[in-house]
Design a protein around this motif. Structure first.
Motif, PDB file in Angstrom:
ATOM      1  N   TRP A  24      34.526  34.706  31.105  1.00  0.00           N
ATOM      2  CA  TRP A  24      35.105  35.332  30.489  1.00  0.00           C
ATOM      3  C   TRP A  24      35.375  36.657  31.625  1.00  0.00           C
ATOM      4  O   TRP A  24      36.317  36.848  32.162  1.00  0.00           O
ATOM      5  CB  TRP A  24      34.456  36.217  29.668  1.00  0.00           C
ATOM      6  CG  TRP A  24      36.046  36.932  28.510  1.00  0.00           C
ATOM      7  CD1 TRP A  24      36.498  36.677  28.317  1.00  0.00           C
ATOM      8  CD2 TRP A  24      35.576  38.336  29.802  1.00  0.00           C
ATOM      9  NE1 TRP A  24      37.239  38.709  28.013  1.00  0.00           N
ATOM     10  CE2 TRP A  24      36.921  39.266  28.983  1.00  0.00           C
ATOM     11  CE3 TRP A  24      35.417  39.212  29.906  1.00  0.00           C
ATOM     12  CZ2 TRP A  24      37.336  40.671  28.193  1.00  0.00           C
ATOM     13  CZ3 TRP A  24      35.712  40.516  30.096  1.00  0.00           C
ATOM     14  CH2 TRP A  24      36.529  40.855  29.557  1.00  0.00           C
ATOM     15  N   HIS A  25      34.589  36.696  32.892  1.00  0.00           N
ATOM     16  CA  HIS A  25      35.178  37.636  33.814  1.00  0.00           C
ATOM     17  C   HIS A  25      35.367  37.021  34.992  1.00  0.00           C
ATOM     18  O   HIS A  25      36.279  38.138  35.337  1.00  0.00           O
ATOM     19  CB  HIS A  25      33.162  38.065  34.514  1.00  0.00           C
ATOM     20  CG  HIS A  25      32.400  39.151  33.020  1.00  0.00           C
ATOM     21  ND1 HIS A  25      31.663  38.943  32.084  1.00  0.00           N
ATOM     22  CD2 HIS A  25      32.376  40.733  33.341  1.00  0.00           C
ATOM     23  CE1 HIS A  25      31.786  40.042  31.089  1.00  0.00           C
ATOM     24  NE2 HIS A  25      31.497  40.900  32.060  1.00  0.00           N
ATOM     25  N   ILE A  26      34.535  36.102  34.935  1.00  0.00           N
ATOM     26  CA  ILE A  26      35.646  36.141  36.041  1.00  0.00           C
ATOM     27  C   ILE A  26      37.156  35.632  35.890  1.00  0.00           C
ATOM     28  O   ILE A  26      38.793  35.923  36.923  1.00  0.00           O
ATOM     29  CB  ILE A  26      35.211  33.508  36.794  1.00  0.00           C
ATOM     30  CG1 ILE A  26      33.735  33.460  37.132  1.00  0.00           C
ATOM     31  CG2 ILE A  26      36.148  33.378  37.467  1.00  0.00           C
ATOM     32  CD1 ILE A  26      33.189  32.342  37.551  1.00  0.00           C
ATOM     33  N   ARG A  27      37.519  34.731  34.701  1.00  0.00           N
ATOM     34  CA  ARG A  27      39.147  34.895  34.827  1.00  0.00           C
ATOM     35  C   ARG A  27      40.007  36.563  34.179  1.00  0.00           C
ATOM     36  O   ARG A  27      40.585  36.721  34.697  1.00  0.00           O
ATOM     37  CB  ARG A  27      39.390  34.580  33.090  1.00  0.00           C
ATOM     38  CG  ARG A  27      38.762  32.785  33.035  1.00  0.00           C
ATOM     39  CD  ARG A  27      39.338  32.355  31.477  1.00  0.00           C
ATOM     40  NE  ARG A  27      39.529  33.192  30.209  1.00  0.00           N
ATOM     41  CZ  ARG A  27      38.440  33.204  29.703  1.00  0.00           C
ATOM     42  NH1 ARG A  27      37.737  32.182  30.509  1.00  0.00           N
ATOM     43  NH2 ARG A  27      37.855  33.888  29.091  1.00  0.00           N
ATOM     44  N   GLU A  31      42.744  37.632  36.819  1.00  0.00           N
ATOM     45  CA  GLU A  31      43.972  37.398  36.614  1.00  0.00           C
ATOM     46  C   GLU A  31      44.501  39.045  36.105  1.00  0.00           C
ATOM     47  O   GLU A  31      45.455  39.393  36.069  1.00  0.00           O
ATOM     48  CB  GLU A  31      43.842  37.488  35.202  1.00  0.00           C
ATOM     49  CG  GLU A  31      43.976  35.866  34.779  1.00  0.00           C
ATOM     50  CD  GLU A  31      43.661  34.819  33.288  1.00  0.00           C
ATOM     51  OE1 GLU A  31      44.042  35.163  32.442  1.00  0.00           O
ATOM     52  OE2 GLU A  31      43.036  33.223  32.784  1.00  0.00           O
ATOM     53  N   VAL A  32      43.791  39.980  36.343  1.00  0.00           N
ATOM     54  CA  VAL A  32      43.673  41.734  36.432  1.00  0.00           C
ATOM     55  C   VAL A  32      44.573  41.680  37.267  1.00  0.00           C
ATOM     56  O   VAL A  32      44.825  42.895  37.549  1.00  0.00           O
ATOM     57  CB  VAL A  32      42.757  42.502  34.837  1.00  0.00           C
ATOM     58  CG1 VAL A  32      43.044  43.526  35.114  1.00  0.00           C
ATOM     59  CG2 VAL A  32      42.548  41.825  33.681  1.00  0.00           C
ATOM     60  N   LEU A  33      43.295  41.705  38.126  1.00  0.00           N
ATOM     61  CA  LEU A  33      43.338  42.390  39.090  1.00  0.00           C
ATOM     62  C   LEU A  33      43.559  41.464  40.723  1.00  0.00           C
ATOM     63  O   LEU A  33      43.279  42.019  41.974  1.00  0.00           O
ATOM     64  CB  LEU A  33      41.592  43.335  39.168  1.00  0.00           C
ATOM     65  CG  LEU A  33      41.659  44.554  38.346  1.00  0.00           C
ATOM     66  CD1 LEU A  33      39.999  44.577  39.018  1.00  0.00           C
ATOM     67  CD2 LEU A  33      42.507  45.343  38.742  1.00  0.00           C
ATOM     68  N   GLY A  34      43.462  40.396  40.158  1.00  0.00           N
ATOM     69  CA  GLY A  34      43.581  38.554  42.092  1.00  0.00           C
ATOM     70  C   GLY A  34      42.244  38.935  42.572  1.00  0.00           C
ATOM     71  O   GLY A  34      42.474  38.956  43.944  1.00  0.00           O
ATOM     72  N   SER A  90      45.797  44.558  28.002  1.00  0.00           N
ATOM     73  CA  SER A  90      46.680  43.211  26.904  1.00  0.00           C
ATOM     74  C   SER A  90      45.740  42.118  26.799  1.00  0.00           C
ATOM     75  O   SER A  90      45.669  40.888  26.680  1.00  0.00           O
ATOM     76  CB  SER A  90      48.149  43.561  27.555  1.00  0.00           C
ATOM     77  OG  SER A  90      47.964  42.697  28.424  1.00  0.00           O
ATOM     78  N   PHE A  91      45.029  42.318  27.780  1.00  0.00           N
ATOM     79  CA  PHE A  91      43.619  41.134  27.944  1.00  0.00           C
ATOM     80  C   PHE A  91      42.914  40.576  27.267  1.00  0.00           C
ATOM     81  O   PHE A  91      42.364  39.331  26.788  1.00  0.00           O
ATOM     82  CB  PHE A  91      42.479  41.115  29.849  1.00  0.00           C
ATOM     83  CG  PHE A  91      41.991  40.326  29.492  1.00  0.00           C
ATOM     84  CD1 PHE A  91      42.551  39.171  30.608  1.00  0.00           C
ATOM     85  CD2 PHE A  91      40.716  39.831  29.525  1.00  0.00           C
ATOM     86  CE1 PHE A  91      41.883  37.678  30.879  1.00  0.00           C
ATOM     87  CE2 PHE A  91      39.715  38.383  29.883  1.00  0.00           C
ATOM     88  CZ  PHE A  91      40.576  37.479  30.710  1.00  0.00           C
TER      89      PHE A  91
END
Length: 92
Positions: A24-27, A31-34, A90-91
Motif C-alpha cells: 500500500w505504501h509503495i503504491r 502514485e501520489v508523489l511519483g 482521492s487515493f
C-alpha cells in the motif's frame, strides 16, 4: 558552531518507517508523489524493505502496532502541492 576551516556538511539521506502493508505504501508514494524504488531488499513481490528515490525506507512488519503520536510530520517537496493533496485525498 561551524568550523570555519572545514565547515561541516550533512544531509538527511532517508527516513525509515515500519509499515503493516508495504505494498500500500509503495503504491501511495509512487502514485501520489511519483517516488519510485531505488532498491529492494528481498523478493520484489514480497519485499522485506524498500528505499525510494526521495529518501524513504519502508520496512515491512505486518505485526507492527506502533504507538500513535510519536511522528510529528513528513516533509515532502513537490512541484504542485494542490495536485499532490488532491491525489492523496482521492487515493483512499
Amino acid at each position: 558552531m561551524m568550523d570555519k576551516v572545514h565547515p561541516k556538511k550533512a544531509y538527511l539521506e532517508h527516513v525509515a518507517f515500519k509499515v503493516k502493508d508495504i505494498h500500500w505504501h509503495i503504491r501511495f508514494f509512487r502514485e501520489v508523489l511519483g517516488m519510485t524504488l531505488r532498491d529492494v531488499d528481498g523478493d520484489k513481490t514480497s519485499p522485506r524493505q524498500v528505499w525510494t528515490f526521495g529518501g524513504l525506507q519502508l520496512m515491512a512488519d505486518p505485526d507492527f502496532e506502533g504507538p500513535e503520536g510519536r511522528f510529528a510530520h513528513l516533509g515532502v517537496m513537490c512541484e504542485d502541492v494542490d495536485a499532490a493533496i488532491a491525489a492523496a485525498l482521492s487515493f483512499g
